[in-house]
Design an enzyme around this catalytic site. Structure first.
Site, PDB file in Angstrom:
ATOM      1  NE  ARG A 165      37.451  34.176  41.243  1.00  0.00           N
ATOM      2  CZ  ARG A 165      38.475  34.406  42.061  1.00  0.00           C
ATOM      3  NH1 ARG A 165      39.038  33.372  42.695  1.00  0.00           N
ATOM      4  NH2 ARG A 165      38.942  35.616  42.270  1.00  0.00           N
ATOM      5  CB  SER A 236      34.584  39.422  38.069  1.00  0.00           C
ATOM      6  OG  SER A 236      35.285  40.319  38.891  1.00  0.00           O
ATOM      7  CD  GLU A 332      34.420  35.020  38.546  1.00  0.00           C
ATOM      8  OE1 GLU A 332      34.078  35.338  39.694  1.00  0.00           O
ATOM      9  OE2 GLU A 332      35.445  35.461  38.006  1.00  0.00           O
TER      10      GLU A 332
END
Length: 354
Positions: A165, A236, A332
């Site tokens: 990520r 998410s 995130e």
């Protein structure tokens, strides 16, 4: 097209109300000189500049005091070599639509990344990933324009410094990099990735097709994740935390059923959604924001939530998980404040002080 004092609610999938002083719709490279002049003007006035894709990973914490550049560049060019399909894709193309079109054309490889919201230009920034594959697995290069110099730059996949990520585009010095195009290479000798998570339930694994994996991924995501058109969300909200083997072993002694995924560096990735669920937070609400009742990793705009509602809920989740497991969750989603990108630790101080 340029808009002033413009609502950003249609341009973020959380459907949070916020305004931008100026919004520039960048849909043609011929607009680049005009855009660069505008960026120079805002920089000279010490006003912030934000590059925005589909807003599918963005929380606007308050009104934005500067220039928002909405990237809407379109175009897909497909060529072939002896061993690969080569895709040059403009940054404003919808990611899921690209995956869908590739599967329809028999160009396999991206199926595990189906139904990830957002545009193509955002994919390398976050190094999007799901079900055992990541964007970096298919990336050949990323083209961007430096908004300070006007230079068009091409980075190889190695130069993008992809990680979980993460990429070079999320780090200091790259805030003025507006991604314009990505080049992907997909092998003609397709190999399935169908033994990760719920995909293991696909029957006849030895003869599984890319279309079967695509259909399964879409079904799983539709069952687990709310449609942003109906319930505002950014997918998410937190990253899956990575801990040491020692810490994972200690947690597994207390929670033998805890999902855990060994990494190449011998660290252990944990499932943030499981941790949040075990902390008893599914369905928890703060104002109009809530932890989704089916997928604890997703925070939703359940009832006209404000950014403050979401911030307070995110902090509650992080605090509860830390207290129960001694694991720190990292968000995130990108937090965007009045003057640019910020983070939960900074904005929670401001919210509590109000």
């Amino acid at each position: 097209m340029i808009e002033t004092n413009c609502s950003l609610k249609p341009f973020n999938t959380f459907s949070i109300e916020a305004k931008a002083q100026t919004l520039f719709h960048f849909n043609d490279m011929a607009q680049l000189p005009e855009l660069l002049d505008l960026v120079t003007k805002y920089h000279s006035e010490n006003k912030p500049v934000l590059i925005l894709g589909a807003g599918s990973n963005t929380l606007f914490c308050e009104d934005f005091s500067g220039l928002v550049i909405k990237v809407e560049l379109l175009g897909v060019d497909i060529s072939t070599s002896d061993e690969h399909y080569i895709l040059q894709v403009a940054a404003g193309e919808d990611w899921h639509q690209l995956v869908t079109d590739c599967i329809a054309k028999g160009i396999d490889g991206l199926e595990n990344l189906a139904l990830i919201p957002g545009v193509v230009g955002s994919a390398p920034v976050q190094n999007i990933g799901a079900y055992g594959t990541e964007f970096k697995d298919f990336c050949e290069s990323v083209e961007y324009v430096d908004l300070l110099t006007g230079e068009l730059v091409v980075l190889s996949a190695a130069e993008c410094l992809f990680a979980y990520r993460d990429s070079i585009f999320k780090h200091t010095g790259m805030s003025n990099a507006l991604i314009t195009k990505v080049t992907l290479t997909l092998s003609k000798q397709w190999q399935p990735h169908s033994r990760y998570g719920s995909l293991q339930n696909i029957e006849n694994q030895e003869q599984v097709s890319a279309k079967q994996i695509y259909d399964s991924v879409c079904q799983i995501r539709n069952e687990k994740l709310p449609d942003p058109e109906k319930l505002g969300n950014v997918g998410s909200f937190f990253k899956n935390p990575v801990v040491s083997q020692q810490q994972a072993d200690a947690l597994l002694r207390l929670y033998p059923n805890m999902p855990n995924y060994p990494q190449n560096d011998k660290s252990i990735k944990l499932a943030a959604g499981w941790l949040i669920d075990q902390a008893g937070l599914k369905g928890k609400t703060v104002g109009g924001a809530a932890v989704h009742k089916n997928q604890a990793l997703v925070l939703i705009n359940q009832n006209n939530a404000t950014s403050t509602d979401v911030i307070l809920l995110a902090d509650l989740v992080r605090t509860k998980v830390k207290a129960m497991f001694n694991v720190s969750l990292e968000h995130e989603v990108r937090f965007i404040g009045r003057e640019g990108e910020t983070n939960l630790q900074q904005v929670i101080k401001y919210v509590r002080a109000k």
